[in-house]
Write a protein that holds these residues in place. Sequence first.
Motif, PDB file in Angstrom:
ATOM      1  N   ARG A 267      -2.143  -9.464  -8.187  1.00 37.71           N
ATOM      2  CA  ARG A 267      -2.836  -8.276  -7.851  1.00 37.71           C
ATOM      3  C   ARG A 267      -3.537  -7.861  -9.042  1.00 37.71           C
ATOM      4  NH1 ARG A 267      -3.464  -5.584  -3.614  1.00 37.71           N
ATOM      5  NH2 ARG A 267      -3.069  -3.216  -3.471  1.00 37.71           N
ATOM      6  N   GLN A 268      -2.654  -7.735  -9.925  1.00 41.28           N
ATOM      7  CA  GLN A 268      -3.221  -6.946 -11.510  1.00 41.28           C
ATOM      8  C   GLN A 268      -4.288  -7.517 -11.923  1.00 41.28           C
ATOM      9  OE1 GLN A 268      -0.843  -6.470 -14.988  1.00 41.28           O
ATOM     10  NE2 GLN A 268       1.106  -6.157 -13.747  1.00 41.28           N
TER      11      GLN A 268
ATOM     12  N   GLY B 268      -4.935   6.014 -11.734  1.00 38.04           N
ATOM     13  CA  GLY B 268      -5.078   5.980 -10.401  1.00 38.04           C
ATOM     14  C   GLY B 268      -5.713   6.914  -9.727  1.00 38.04           C
TER      15      GLY B 268
ATOM     16  N   PHE C 288      -7.063  -6.311  -9.337  1.00 32.45           N
ATOM     17  CA  PHE C 288      -7.919  -5.083  -9.710  1.00 32.45           C
ATOM     18  C   PHE C 288      -8.554  -4.994 -11.335  1.00 32.45           C
ATOM     19  CE2 PHE C 288      -6.615  -1.809  -6.974  1.00 32.45           C
ATOM     20  CZ  PHE C 288      -5.750  -2.302  -5.964  1.00 32.45           C
TER      21      PHE C 288
ATOM     22  N   VAL D 205      -0.808  -0.681  -9.861  1.00 31.93           N
ATOM     23  CA  VAL D 205      -1.642  -1.477  -8.756  1.00 31.93           C
ATOM     24  C   VAL D 205      -0.718  -1.829  -7.537  1.00 31.93           C
ATOM     25  CG1 VAL D 205      -3.240  -2.440 -10.307  1.00 31.93           C
ATOM     26  CG2 VAL D 205      -1.442  -3.685  -9.885  1.00 31.93           C
TER      27      VAL D 205
END
Length: 264
Positions: free
Chosen positions: A107-108, A40, A111, A68
């Motif tokens: 959301r995963q 990250g 990203f 994430v």
Amino acid sequence: MEFIDTHCHLDAAEYAADRDAVVQAARDAGVSQIVVPAIGRENFGVVADLDLRYPGCHHALGIHPMVVDRAQDSDIAELDAQLALGRAIAVGEIGLDFFVDGYDRVRQEWFFAEQLKLARKYELPVLLHIRRAQDTILKHLRRIPVPGGIAHAFNGSRQQADAFIALGFKLGFGGSLTYPRALRIREHAAKLPLEAIVLETDGPDIPPEFAAGGRNDPGNLPRIAAVLAGLRDLPLGSLAVATTANARTVLARLADLPPCHANR
Ligand SMILES: [Zn+2]
């Protein structure tokens, strides 16, 4: 003999006290290159600095699916800016993890897709983290083609393995294959085409059976490779040559960067 560890979190806190010795031990064991993925934005700078500190270490940049939830949408723009510097050898560690409940799948996937677009933009391979999400990952890869990569700690079906290989991917194998009960992983390790296999430790995690309960170091790679050579009934030297070439084929920038040999 020369080996490449295609996945090691060398920046992890577990190595804080003796990182220099860990890298030296890996070199002495024949590990000439170590790929260090980011997880990250917070460790982009840390993994990039390891390249400068340790010859033979090369970093990838990406946002891991397990972080994430705390990542910002703007981290994608930061990743874009860092990749534009041209130093990272891959985009990773990215992927999907549907194993742990409570994570936001939408959301995963957002990203993941955004990072595949960046891999395509910079013509970089990707380092994939996949748990309970093989087919969803393959769906995204067909929609947003990238220049191959590695399905790290591969644990899917043979059909899924073949689908990754058809998309230009190699499959990463590490300490798991040293456990006799890991039947499917050992079956893949023994039977998949040799040109599809790369080695990894995933240190400090997933210690092999001979180091069970402890920290996993990149210097363990040759002993893991020896178990794989046994499963394939191949001389260790032949396995080392093949898997090293496979890593440099799929992570093309590795071939242009100087490896680091023992005592240098
Ligand atoms: Zn990892």
